[in-house]
Structures are given as C-alpha cells and as structure tokens.
Design a protein around this motif. Structure first.
Motif, mmCIF file in Angstrom:
data_model
loop_
_atom_site.group_PDB
_atom_site.id
_atom_site.type_symbol
_atom_site.label_atom_id
_atom_site.label_comp_id
_atom_site.label_asym_id
_atom_site.label_seq_id
_atom_site.Cartn_x
_atom_site.Cartn_y
_atom_site.Cartn_z
ATOM 1 N N UNK A 98 25.621 -11.950 1.413
ATOM 2 C CA UNK A 98 26.263 -13.216 1.068
ATOM 3 C C UNK A 98 27.751 -12.974 0.861
ATOM 4 N N UNK A 99 28.560 -13.853 1.375
ATOM 5 C CA UNK A 99 30.011 -13.736 1.213
ATOM 6 C C UNK A 99 30.646 -15.098 1.412
ATOM 7 N N UNK A 100 31.924 -15.192 1.104
ATOM 8 C CA UNK A 100 32.665 -16.418 1.374
ATOM 9 C C UNK A 100 33.191 -16.413 2.805
ATOM 10 N N UNK A 101 33.421 -17.573 3.372
ATOM 11 C CA UNK A 101 34.078 -17.670 4.685
ATOM 12 C C UNK A 101 35.477 -17.079 4.562
ATOM 13 N N UNK A 102 35.818 -16.201 5.450
ATOM 14 C CA UNK A 102 37.125 -15.540 5.357
ATOM 15 C C UNK A 102 38.193 -16.371 6.075
ATOM 16 N N UNK A 103 39.229 -16.762 5.317
ATOM 17 C CA UNK A 103 40.315 -17.584 5.862
ATOM 18 C C UNK A 103 41.648 -16.850 5.861
ATOM 19 N N UNK A 104 41.614 -15.531 5.729
ATOM 20 C CA UNK A 104 42.873 -14.779 5.608
ATOM 21 C C UNK A 104 43.702 -14.841 6.888
ATOM 22 N N UNK A 105 43.038 -14.853 8.051
ATOM 23 C CA UNK A 105 43.808 -14.892 9.300
ATOM 24 C C UNK A 105 44.612 -16.184 9.423
ATOM 25 N N UNK A 106 44.070 -17.285 8.941
ATOM 26 C CA UNK A 106 44.801 -18.558 8.982
ATOM 27 C C UNK A 106 46.092 -18.463 8.167
ATOM 28 N N UNK A 107 46.017 -17.744 7.053
ATOM 29 C CA UNK A 107 47.212 -17.598 6.211
ATOM 30 C C UNK A 107 48.211 -16.659 6.871
ATOM 31 N N UNK A 108 47.745 -15.540 7.402
ATOM 32 C CA UNK A 108 48.650 -14.621 8.104
ATOM 33 C C UNK A 108 49.323 -15.320 9.284
ATOM 34 N N UNK A 109 48.582 -16.181 10.004
ATOM 35 C CA UNK A 109 49.166 -16.915 11.131
ATOM 36 C C UNK A 109 50.257 -17.876 10.659
ATOM 37 N N UNK A 110 50.019 -18.544 9.527
ATOM 38 C CA UNK A 110 51.022 -19.474 8.995
ATOM 39 C C UNK A 110 52.276 -18.728 8.558
#
Length: 579
Positions: free
Chosen positions: A203-215
């Motif tokens: 179980x884990x959270x959806x990873x949204x780090x790439x969206x932040x790095x792209x921004x």
C-alpha cells in the motif's frame, strides 16, 4: 507475577502477558511481521514462533501467554529453521523488486529476511496480480501483499470502515476491496492508515513528485509551496534529523534549494480558517438560539480534515449540512495564492503552480475536487504531496539539510500563529477556534491556555465552556470509528453539542496517513508535544492577531464571511459525489 525461563534467563512477567512481551521485558528480541499490539495479534505469519519445552509444536510468541515454570527457546535450531522456511514461503509469493519499491530500506519483511540470512529462494515464485485505478490517491499492489491482515484490522477497528476484506481460502487467500469492487466505488476515506500500518510496500500513496519536478523545470511557472503544521514535526525523521534540526525554516531552505520560487506556511491559512469558521460558528449559534423554522441545526462540525468530510458524506449524509462550509487551510491557501497574491506579483493565476506538503493522503483527493477551482478554472492546489514524497524529492535532489542554514518563510502568506500550529493535533482546531471566538464575542483575549481541557488522547472527549454567558458544549474526536460513535449518539439524540471537531487519523494530522512510517511505533503523541511547545513559545498565539491575515482582510477580503470571502474561502460539500 509468573516465573519462567527464556533463553536461559529467569523472567518474571505479569500473568496474562504474551511470550513476546515477557521476552521484550528482558531485552530478548523475537522477530515479528504481522503483529501489531492490540490490533493484529493473530499469529498469522508464524515469524515469531518459539520452542516451548514439553510442547509438540512451535507456538506463536505474539498470542500465547506465559505459564508458571515455562521454558522457552526463542532461537533454537527448530525455531530458527521454521522461521526461515515461513519467510521463504512468504517471499515466494512476494514481488521482491526492492530497488523499485517505496519501502526499500523501511520494510519489515526485508529486514526479517536479511536477519535470517535468506539469499536464495528454494520455492517456485508465484505473485498475485491485481488491477487498480492508478489515479486514486491510494495505491494497492497485491504483488507485494503478504496477507498479514493489518490493513483489514486498522480499517475495521480504528477507522470503522471495513474497506478491505480477505477473499478466498488457504493458498488462494487474497486481500482486496470488499466485494472486489473498484476502490472508487466504495466509501474509502483515503485516510492512509492502511498505508502506515502495512509492513511492506503493498500500500502506498500515488506518487506526484514528477509533476512537481516538471513544474519547477518550466520557466513559465511560479512554483509556490505551502507547508502544513504537522509536517514540521516529522519531515526530518527519515533523514536522521532531530526535532531541533528539522525546523520548518530548514525545510523552507531545502524546498528553495529544490527549486521552489516561494515557500509559505499553511499556518497562515489555518489562522484564516479560524477567522472564517469561528465567525460561521457564532452566526450559526445566534441564528439557532433565535429560533424559527429556518434556524440552522447544531452542532457545527469542522471541515479541515478531508478524510472526515469523505466519511460523513458516505456514512452520515444527514449531517453534511452541519459541516462547516469553510475550506480547509490547504484549499484556502491555494485560493489566496491564485487570486490576491497573483495580483500582488502581477502574474496570471494560470502560471501559479501551488504545491502543498501535507501529512495526509486524503489531501490529494481534496485538491482534485471539482468544487476546489478558481474562476479561471484552475485548481486552487495543483499537487498535494505527502511528507514521504517530499523526502523522496530531497533525496532525488541530493540535498543534505544539515549543510543548509534556516531560511525564513516567505511573506505575506508565511506568518502563522501558535493557534495555527496546533491545527496539526487533535483538539488543536477546537482550541484555536475557541480562543478567537471568545475575542469575537467579548472584544478581549482569553488566556491562551484557557481552553486546554480540549487537549488529550481520548478518542472522544467533551467539555463545556462559558462564552460570555452562553454555555458552549463542545466535543473533540479522532479516528473515524470514534466519529461514527459520536454521530450515532447525535443521530439518536443521546447527546447535544454546539461545536464538534473531528480528525480522521488517530492523534490528528500528526498521526496522518502521509507521515513517515515507523513500523510498530505510534509517534502521534510525540509529534503533538512538538506542536504544543511551538504554540507555547510563539510570539502570537491568537489567529485574529495574525498581521498577514489582518492585512488580507483589510486589503482584499473585507471581513470574515464577506461576499468575497464566501466566494473564495467557502465551498459546497453537497456538490460532489461520494460512494
């Protein structure tokens, strides 16, 4: 007291103690995997098996009690061999791609296997595949599930939801959403407690780090981070920093180093929330006490916890009209950042990319709600990150926080009071609201600690206060199972309150589903003490004295509950669907 011998040591333990507890009392460590005290003591994984003289079979140390004269061998050849075989069998049904797992280095199965010296598997590999909606904030990967049942137990016993269930039998047993429905079709609160209680990476959270790095990499984007109150208690834990080192100012420096243009404090919008919600409370009480056919019902219930809002919509929709219309601090910040502050900076709101750092998984769902968008159609908050995701971003950026100096958070949306800080712990929202409600009614401040009776660890607690001659009955609860008990009592007219605070996670946001994972340890109490100490040492301890909040009202919003404030800072909880 019972006397027994464990690994040659004479041990005295209280009658009714388990072998595991008795061994721990004298410093003897018995490995465990599925065990969680008072929550999951089923002995299912058989990793804690020990040899008891006179017994034909090995016994699980986690759920077998001590007996007078018992002789126990925790690491005999027989126990060690069985333990190793049991773990090898678990690994034969587990995706052991540790290098691409979010729990690598913090996985109990990995630790136990390493300690047992398991370097090859004698059994044929067979892992179970499952389909999953990867857009949902919570991700389940059954290829990594070891069927320890922890997720089932915490969801049922602590949160009262029962989202997870065991399907099939014997070697075909599998953990899945109850009724094998899609996760989006059931009333999951997205609280994330199943994640923090899972011993592996199933179980884990959806990873949204790439969206932040792209921004950050986009030269046309103005990237603004906001940091929630409870984050300052925990972000340094996985990086080996003490509470004294892991200040919010140090995190501010780290986020700027990663590439943030601005780093603000969600404490600011927590204070803003108190001004709106506190005013809403006083208006509702006045209208209720005046009577009439259209008099609103009491109690007013807090709205800052999205897991709680999802829960009440799904399980007790009759109470939704009594949930405060005030947006959560996360969403209020985004609304102000993309309107007022965008105007101050002279930038198009569409070019502002708002990132929130939260101790929460449900914040991801909240940020995506169709009601949490501005006039331009842009979301108030573009991405909500858990603390674990931010730590991954820090490591991916090769930043050592120890080598950075503290940096003050940016203004004017970066100043928060002691009242804003305690939003992160159970009872904190209530206490902050009462401090300001008292001022709004009487025109003078109470003692900052006048409402300390709301503090505590009980799952459901209540107090009565005098608010300028009006008796105010309040309740505070945390953990959704406790929320269900409270709502049941209200529904049956067994109790009455004017104001209720609910937080989905045990202990509040400090125990949130997006916090760092320390398997088998609950750190909500320790983290709460950090927030309380920050409040006690704060120069300003009342939300209504926050100079940045006052300036926002003076220069932009007008006053609490004004037309503009209602438009930007309030929401309609009935305007979106929850199963």
């Amino acid at each position: 007291m019972v006397k027994l011998t464990i690994d040659g040591k004479l041990v005295e333990a209280p009658e009714g103690s388990t072998i595991l507890e008795a061994a721990a009392s004298v410093g003897i460590n018995i490995p465990t995997l599925c065990y969680l005290k008072d929550l999951n003591e089923v002995g299912g994984c058989r990793v804690c098996v020990v040899e008891v003289e006179g017994a034909e079979q090995l016994v699980a140390a986690c759920n077998n009690t001590v007996l007078e004269g018992m002789v126990v061998h925790t690491n005999s050849p027989k126990a060690r061999s069985a333990r190793k075989t049991n773990v090898q069998l678990l690994l034969s049904q587990h995706d052991s791609s540790c290098t691409s797992c979010v729990r690598s280095g913090n996985c109990t199965l990995q630790t136990v296997a390493n300690d047992l010296g398991i370097y090859r598997l004698p059994y044929k590999k067979h892992v179970e595949h499952n389909s999953w909606d990867r857009s949902f904030p919570l991700i389940r990967d059954n290829e990594k599930c070891i069927r320890c049942l922890r997720c089932i137990q915490v969801c049922e016993k602590v949160q009262g939801l029962g989202v997870w269930d065991l399907t099939n039998r014997a070697s075909h047993a599998s953990v899945d959403v109850r009724g094998r429905k899609p996760i989006t079709a059931v009333d999951c609160a997205a609280c994330g407690q199943c994640i923090t209680h899972c011993p592996v990476g199933a179980l884990r959270e959806r990873d949204d780090t790439d969206r932040v790095f792209d921004a950050i990499a986009d030269p046309n984007k103005v990237v603004m981070f906001q940091v929630a109150p409870a984050v300052r208690t925990s972000w340094g834990e996985q990086l080996g920093l003490s509470h004294e080192e892991a200040t919010v100012e140090r995190l501010c420096a780290v986020l700027h180093e990663i590439g943030a243009d601005y780093v603000f404090d969600t404490d600011f919008s927590a204070d803003l929330t108190i001004m709106e919600e506190g005013s809403e409370l006083l208006h509702r009480i006045a209208e209720h006490d005046a009577g009439g056919e259209d008099a609103p019902a009491l109690p007013l219930m807090t709205s800052c916890c999205p897991g709680w809002v999802r829960y009440v919509k799904a399980r007790y929709p009759q109470f939704v009209p009594q949930v405060s219309t005030s947006k959560s601090p996360q969403q209020m910040f985004g609304a102000m950042a993309k309107t007022h502050y965008a105007e101050v900076l002279g930038v198009d709101p569409k070019d502002v990319f708002c990132v929130s750092v939260m101790p929460c998984v449900a914040k991801k769902a909240e940020a995506a709600l169709p009601t949490m968008v501005g006039d331009s159609g842009e979301p108030d908050v573009d991405v909500a990150l858990t603390v674990r995701e931010v730590v991954r971003m820090i490591r991916a950026s090769h930043i050592d926080p120890v080598n950075l100096d503290d940096r003050e958070l940016d203004r004017p949306l970066g100043f928060g009071t002691g009242a804003g800080v305690i939003f992160g712990t159970t009872g904190g929202v209530m206490e902050a609201a009462l401090r300001s409600a008292y001022f709004l009614v009487t025109g003078k401040n109470p003692e900052p600690d006048a409402f300390k009776e709301v503090r505590g660890r009980e799952g459901w607690r209540e107090c009565t206060f005098d608010l300028n001659g009006r008796e105010l009955r309040i309740a505070v609860c945390h953990g959704l199972a406790n929320a269900g008990k409270l709502l049941d009592a209200l529904d049956k007219d067994l109790t009455y309150y004017d104001f209720v605070e609910v937080m989905a996670c045990p202990g509040g946001c400090v125990g949130g589903g997006g916090q760092p994972i320390h398997d088998g340890r609950e750190l909500a109490g320790e983290r709460a003490r950090v927030l309380r100490s920050l409040d006690k040492g704060a120069q300003v301890r009342f939300s209504h004295e926050n100079p940045d909040v006052l300036a926002c009202y003076k220069d932009y919003l007008g006053e609490p509950l004004s037309e503009k404030a209602e438009h930007l800072l309030h929401t309609d909880h009935s305007a979106w669907y929850m199963p």
